[in-house]
Design an enzyme around this catalytic site. Structure first.
Site, PDB file in Angstrom:
ATOM      1  N   GLY B 296       0.832  -1.206   0.000  1.00  0.00           N
ATOM      2  CA  GLY B 296       0.000   0.000   0.000  1.00  0.00           C
ATOM      3  C   GLY B 296       0.863   1.250   0.000  1.00  0.00           C
ATOM      4  CB  SER B 297       0.065   4.655   1.150  1.00  0.00           C
ATOM      5  OG  SER B 297      -1.139   4.733   0.429  1.00  0.00           O
ATOM      6  CB  ILE B 298       4.519   1.620   3.292  1.00  0.00           C
ATOM      7  CG1 ILE B 298       3.631   1.660   4.534  1.00  0.00           C
ATOM      8  CG2 ILE B 298       5.986   1.607   3.700  1.00  0.00           C
ATOM      9  CD1 ILE B 298       3.751   0.448   5.431  1.00  0.00           C
TER      10      ILE B 298
END
Lengths: 151, 577
Positions: B296-298
């Site tokens: 995801g956004s990591i």
């Protein structure tokens, strides 16, 4: 028996060289017996030493195993869950919920240095102390050292 | 009496024939025994005459980085009884009564085993302590046999179970470090060869040769027991609180790649291990290195780092976010479908804007983005030195099935699979000034004769020190002003990024929850730790900012105290509570 002994002795007297043989035989038997005895003693000593070594090795192994056991017990005593349990149950400690950081000025280098105490004697005092023959000897060597240094 | 001569000669001939036949048969039999079956009988005679015993090597200990033992071995005895070996029922009763206090079990039970029909030896008690076992062996009770065995013990309890692994009955490592470093830990068994008499006793002055065993080396891990306990507790607490199906937390030293703590769930209990239960097989793996997930956004950390390094953008570069964008035949939207308007690249990270990340990826181009993804170590194992490590899955333009939309979704961590270990290693590279370090868990192997130190290994430089500094400042703002605010520790400057990821399934994504993640490091002035938190399928809330970021905060707060790191501002620190 006495007759036989006489007869043998008589024969020995009569046959030159036989007397040497009769003397050699008991000597040889005695030597062989002695050698066998020595070998037997040596063998039994080696055997007994072998058993001793084996026994000592077993004892060493036993201590080694006990050592491992004790090391484990020490590790278990040092374990974090046990320390925590001791702290909470026996010492009534609780986890810190608030941290306060205080700003402390670093002491200056000079202030942080330990105070140097002057020696409790002066060198001249040492020189004035009464000295026996050993004192003279010591002074002689000190002087000798000074001479060596200056050269 | 003798009969006619012709009849006599016939008898003689018959006798001679019988004698010859017997002699030939005897010769043949002798030949069979002495020549054809020579080796077999020689072996039998040797086995009777020679005794060859194996001497167990002591298995090395596993210690943490601060010198505390996590696994050690002691010698124990397994006590067997041979049924019907006692000369009389009275003798069997005496044996049972003598054994009972030493084995700490009722005499009736032992007597029952001694009186059982059959020939096979029965295990009465396994793992009898060394002293008791030795005493029993010395008693030489009829029908009782003591067999020396090893027992692996864990002074810290179930700490680091999936990492440490376990050994089998034969003291051979089966999973985890126990298996991966079995050669070092196990040592080499010794042998004792001697001539024995018919009773099996050594012949005095007979041949005797002992090759002493070589004890196994002690392994010193990079794991610190305090940090390991901390992450395991936090993970346990979070899973219970959010009713999650599992999770992983890793703490790494960014400058060296040393793993300071690594926990994952579901897992097994080292102290209550039951290898007969095949259902537990699923629990034995170290999920931090074996399991893949979409980060995801990591993953935006990687995309933005690459764009900064390639000078395609800077923190103040602006773009327009309309909440959604249609490109390459698909629509990309922000996580909450909100339009962020004109925002900078720093805002992109603070708002975790998918539209912005897709825009940056498109600007960067497919060649460069995948080059950086590879440079950051994705798509290949990190070579941590543990078996079963997965390399993740990265579909590049040269792979079958890749479409341009992958370029956009990969930019915010969708359509790409990584392991938690790969993710924290990549973020550590951003933290430490741009060097990708090889993660490692074993610091030293100390054997009685040598000491092998495992040094940190730099894999490659992935970004410049300047880009690293810029990224750190942007990620600091994410924690202090953006979506990572719940991870903020007052008085300290920390950097990090949230990541809420959908869980892929065949043909799309499952509706059964998300993976809530957070990866960050601190303090930004001199990063001493990087933490990755991944919580699988939290039931109360799906968002990483609400699930993973507070866990990061809690761990970071305790780590800062443990590592004696003073706050950046004493005035702010005094307000902490």
């Amino acid at each position: 028996m006495g007759l036989n002994r006489f007869a043998v002795g008589d024969r020995a007297r009569r046959l030159p060289g036989r007397s040497g043989l009769t003397a050699l035989l008991p000597t040889t038997v005695a030597l062989v017996s002695l050698a066998s005895l020595l070998l037997l003693v040596q063998t039994s000593r080696v055997t007994s030493a072998g058993y001793d070594i084996e026994r000592l090795q077993e004892i060493r192994e036993e201590w080694k195993q006990k050592n491992y056991q004790l090391e484990y017990e020490i590790d278990a005593l040092k374990a974090l869950p046990r320390i925590e349990q001791e702290a909470v149950t026996r010492l009534n400690m609780t986890s810190a919920t608030q941290y306060v950081y205080l700003k402390v000025d670093m002491p200056s280098q000079a202030k942080s240095m330990p105070e140097i105490h002057p020696p409790t004697y002066v060198e001249s005092e040492l020189e004035n102390k009464p000295a026996g023959w050993w004192g003279k000897l010591l002074r002689f060597f000190t002087l000798w050292k000074d001479i060596a240094k200056s050269t | 009496m003798l009969g006619p001569p012709e009849k006599r000669s016939w008898r003689l001939a018959a006798l001679a024939l019988v004698l010859c036949g017997s002699t030939i048969a005897l010769i043949l039999r002798l030949a069979q025994l002495q020549i054809a079956q020579y080796e077999e009988y020689r072996q039998q005679a040797q086995d009777e005459h020679w005794s060859r015993q194996s001497i167990l090597a002591h298995r090395g200990r596993i210690k943490d980085a601060t010198g505390y033992t996590l696994a050690s071995t002691i010698t124990v005895y397994d006590v067997f009884v041979h049924p019907n070996a006692s000369p009389s029922p009275k003798s069997a009763t005496n044996t049972a009564r003598t054994l009972a206090p030493l084995l700490d079990m009722p005499a009736e039970e032992i007597l029952g085993a001694l009186s059982k029909p059959g020939e096979e030896a029965i295990l009465v008690k396994a793992g009898v302590c060394y002293d008791s076992g030795k005493k029993i062996a010395e008693l030489r009770l009829p029908g009782v046999q003591c067999v020396e065995a090893s027992k692996r013990l864990y002074p810290e309890g179930n700490l680091g179970a999936p990492l440490l692994g376990f050994v089998g009955k034969d003291n051979w490592g089966l999973t985890g470090i126990e298996a991966d470093f079995n050669q070092e830990l196990a040592g080499v068994a010794g042998t004792l060869v001697f001539e024995q008499d018919s009773t099996g006793m050594p012949i005095p002055l007979g041949f005797r040769q002992m090759t002493p065993p070589k004890d196994g080396a002690d392994l010193v891990l990079t794991i610190q027991r305090y940090i390991q306990t901390l992450v395991e507790r936090e993970l346990d607490k979070a899973i219970k609180k959010h009713k999650a199906s599992g999770g992983t937390i890793i703490v790494m030293e960014p400058k060296t790649g040393a793993i300071l703590g690594m926990a994952s769930q579901p897992t097994f209990d080292l102290t209550k291990l039951d290898l007969r239960d095949s259902a537990d097989m699923e629990l034995y793996r170290n999920r931090a290195i074996t399991d893949m997930y979409e980060p995801g956004s990591i993953f935006k950390i990687v995309t933005i780092s690459a764009a900064l390094e390639e000078k395609k953008v800077n923190p103040k570069t602006t773009y327009q976010c309309g909440g959604r964008v249609y490109k390459y035949g698909a629509t990309i939207s922000t996580w909450n479908y909100a339009a962020h308007g004109q925002e900078t690249i720093t805002d992109l990270l603070k708002n975790s804007c998918n539209v912005g990340a897709a825009w940056v990826a498109d600007l960067l181009g497919k060649e460069k983005l995948y080059e950086y993804i590879k440079r950051f170590g994705f798509g290949q194992p990190t070579s941590i030195g543990l078996e079963g490590e997965s390399g993740g899955k990265v579909r590049t333009p040269t792979d079958e099935g890749w479409t341009p939309i992958d370029l956009l979704t990969n930019a915010f961590g969708q359509g790409i699979s990584v392991t938690p270990m790969q993710m924290i290693t990549a973020v550590s590279a951003v933290a430490n000034g741009g060097l990708l370090m090889r993660p490692y868990v074993v610091k030293e192997a100390i054997s009685p004769k040598e000491r092998h130190v495992f040094e940190p290994v730099v894999v490659r430089r992935v970004i410049s020190a300047e880009t690293s500094r810029t990224m750190t400042d942007m990620l600091r703002q994410v924690v202090e002003e953006g979506g990572g605010k719940p991870a903020e520790v007052p008085g300290y400057h920390l950097a990090g990024k949230t990541g809420t990821a959908d869980i892929p399934q065949a043909g799309g994504y499952t509706s059964k929850g998300t993976i809530a993640g957070f990866c960050g490091y601190g303090p930004v002035e001199d990063p001493r730790f990087a933490i990755l938190v991944k919580i699988d399928q939290p039931k109360d809330t799906p968002w990483a900012g609400e699930v993973a970021a507070p866990i990061f905060k809690s761990i970071a707060q305790q780590l800062l105290t443990y590592m004696k790191i003073p706050p950046a501002s004493a005035a702010v620190a005094q307000q902490r509570n």
